[in-house]
Design a protein around this motif. Structure first.
Motif, PDB file in Angstrom:
ATOM      1  N   PRO A 217       0.781  -1.230   0.000  1.00 41.75           N
ATOM      2  CA  PRO A 217       0.000   0.000   0.000  1.00 41.75           C
ATOM      3  C   PRO A 217       0.819   1.289   0.000  1.00 41.75           C
ATOM      4  CG  PRO A 217      -0.817  -1.540   1.649  1.00 41.75           C
ATOM      5  CD  PRO A 217       0.507  -2.058   1.186  1.00 41.75           C
ATOM      6  N   LEU A 218       2.047   1.244   0.505  1.00 45.03           N
ATOM      7  CA  LEU A 218       2.845   2.466   0.613  1.00 45.03           C
ATOM      8  C   LEU A 218       3.957   2.503  -0.434  1.00 45.03           C
ATOM      9  CD1 LEU A 218       3.145   3.052   4.471  1.00 45.03           C
ATOM     10  CD2 LEU A 218       1.339   3.706   2.887  1.00 45.03           C
ATOM     11  N   GLU A 219       3.703   1.894  -1.573  1.00 44.72           N
ATOM     12  CA  GLU A 219       4.686   1.934  -2.657  1.00 44.72           C
ATOM     13  C   GLU A 219       4.988   3.384  -3.006  1.00 44.72           C
ATOM     14  OE1 GLU A 219       7.390   0.133  -4.223  1.00 44.72           O
ATOM     15  OE2 GLU A 219       5.747  -1.301  -3.908  1.00 44.72           O
ATOM     16  N   GLY A 220       6.276   3.726  -3.067  1.00 39.55           N
ATOM     17  CA  GLY A 220       6.675   5.092  -3.389  1.00 39.55           C
ATOM     18  C   GLY A 220       6.956   5.957  -2.182  1.00 39.55           C
ATOM     19  N   VAL A 221       6.559   5.523  -0.989  1.00 38.24           N
ATOM     20  CA  VAL A 221       6.859   6.289   0.226  1.00 38.24           C
ATOM     21  C   VAL A 221       8.313   6.064   0.591  1.00 38.24           C
ATOM     22  CG1 VAL A 221       6.347   6.591   2.678  1.00 38.24           C
ATOM     23  CG2 VAL A 221       4.487   6.157   1.053  1.00 38.24           C
ATOM     24  N   MET A 222       9.043   7.152   0.776  1.00 41.49           N
ATOM     25  CA  MET A 222      10.472   7.069   1.061  1.00 41.49           C
ATOM     26  C   MET A 222      10.737   6.952   2.559  1.00 41.49           C
ATOM     27  SD  MET A 222      11.587   7.131  -1.987  1.00 41.49           S
ATOM     28  CE  MET A 222      13.356   7.271  -1.689  1.00 41.49           C
ATOM     29  N   GLU A 223      11.868   6.373   2.893  1.00 44.72           N
ATOM     30  CA  GLU A 223      12.276   6.299   4.297  1.00 44.72           C
ATOM     31  C   GLU A 223      12.706   7.678   4.784  1.00 44.72           C
ATOM     32  OE1 GLU A 223      15.289   3.307   4.438  1.00 44.72           O
ATOM     33  OE2 GLU A 223      13.927   1.685   3.856  1.00 44.72           O
ATOM     34  N   PRO A 224      12.368   8.052   6.030  1.00 45.87           N
ATOM     35  CA  PRO A 224      12.752   9.375   6.532  1.00 45.87           C
ATOM     36  C   PRO A 224      14.246   9.460   6.814  1.00 45.87           C
ATOM     37  CG  PRO A 224      11.754   8.101   8.284  1.00 45.87           C
ATOM     38  CD  PRO A 224      11.623   7.278   7.023  1.00 45.87           C
TER      39      PRO A 224
END
Length: 253
Positions: A217-224
């Protein structure tokens, strides 16, 4: 009575789920379905290997001295360990009686306090993951509202249970200014909180979603990055101070 538990996996040399070196037991089954979960294979309550308390004690025994000398012990996580509260309570009691081990419960808090009293009586530390403070946003992220979780946190505070509060920092999801301040205010109103941990979101479990045939579901969300983590710590800390002041005013009245 000898209880059995459904086991997902175990680790004999854990160093991040409580103090010291720890035996970490991952249980099967979870009522939440977090969009970022790195163990989605642990959700199914009917999967895993059925094992007895004695089975797990035999796994722990060769390493007991490492745990004791390091100030460590046993941590039970998941999935959600409170779904198997009688099994974990019996395991914790046995670890204390045999070896005097420190016990830690890593939980989402999605549990009615009445279900977990015997377990909490045998627990030295609760690692409590507060995922979102906004009720609707929590449901969007995890599939469930957070009413039960916040109630569980207040119950831990009222009974004097030691807690480490955890927040997984997900850019665009759990890192909003108001959200982090509100988290801090809530923590500031609790007793027994020894530590607050901001855990950077990671993508190490994405392959498990793919193995299960699920779209991540969070494809494309980068690590902080470190700056984002530092900002979150500052905002939570500011909120904690505000929460403590609010609590002091209430007590003064």
């Amino acid at each position: 009575m000898m209880h059995t538990g459904r086991i997902h996996s175990l680790e004999t040399f854990g160093t991040v789920d409580g103090p010291g070196i720890r035996f970490v037991l991952f249980l099967q089954g979870c009522a939440l379905q977090c969009r970022y979960c790195h163990n989605p294979d642990s959700w199914d309550t009917q999967a895993g290997e059925l094992r007895s308390v004695d089975d797990i004690l035999r796994e722990i025994e060769p390493y007991v001295e490492y745990y004791r000398r390091s100030g460590g012990g046993i941590t039970v996580t998941g999935g959600e360990p409170t779904l198997q509260a009688p099994f974990v309570a019996e395991l914790f009691r046995a670890c204390k009686e045999r070896w005097g081990l420190h016990t830690a419960l890593d939980s989402s808090g999605f549990c009615e306090p009445s279900h977990a009293q015997a377990l909490l009586d045998a627990t030295d530390l609760v690692l409590l993951d507060l995922k979102r403070m906004d009720r609707d946003a929590h449901r969007e992220l995890t599939s469930q509202p957070n009413d039960r979780i916040l109630r569980f946190a207040r119950h831990l505070s009222d009974r004097g249970t030691k807690m480490w509060i955890r927040r997984v920092l997900i850019p665009g999801w759990t890192d909003g200014t108001d959200e982090l301040l509100e988290l801090g205010r809530f923590i500031g109103g609790l007793s027994g909180v020894e530590k607050v941990e901001v855990l950077p979101y990671h993508r190490m479990g994405v392959y498990k979603w793919h193995q299960l045939g699920k779209a991540y579901p969070l494809e494309g969300v980068m690590e902080p990055g470190p700056e984002e983590v530092a900002r979150a710590n500052r905002l939570i800390g500011q909120g904690i101070e505000e929460g403590k002041r609010e609590l002091a005013l209430i007590v003064a009245k």
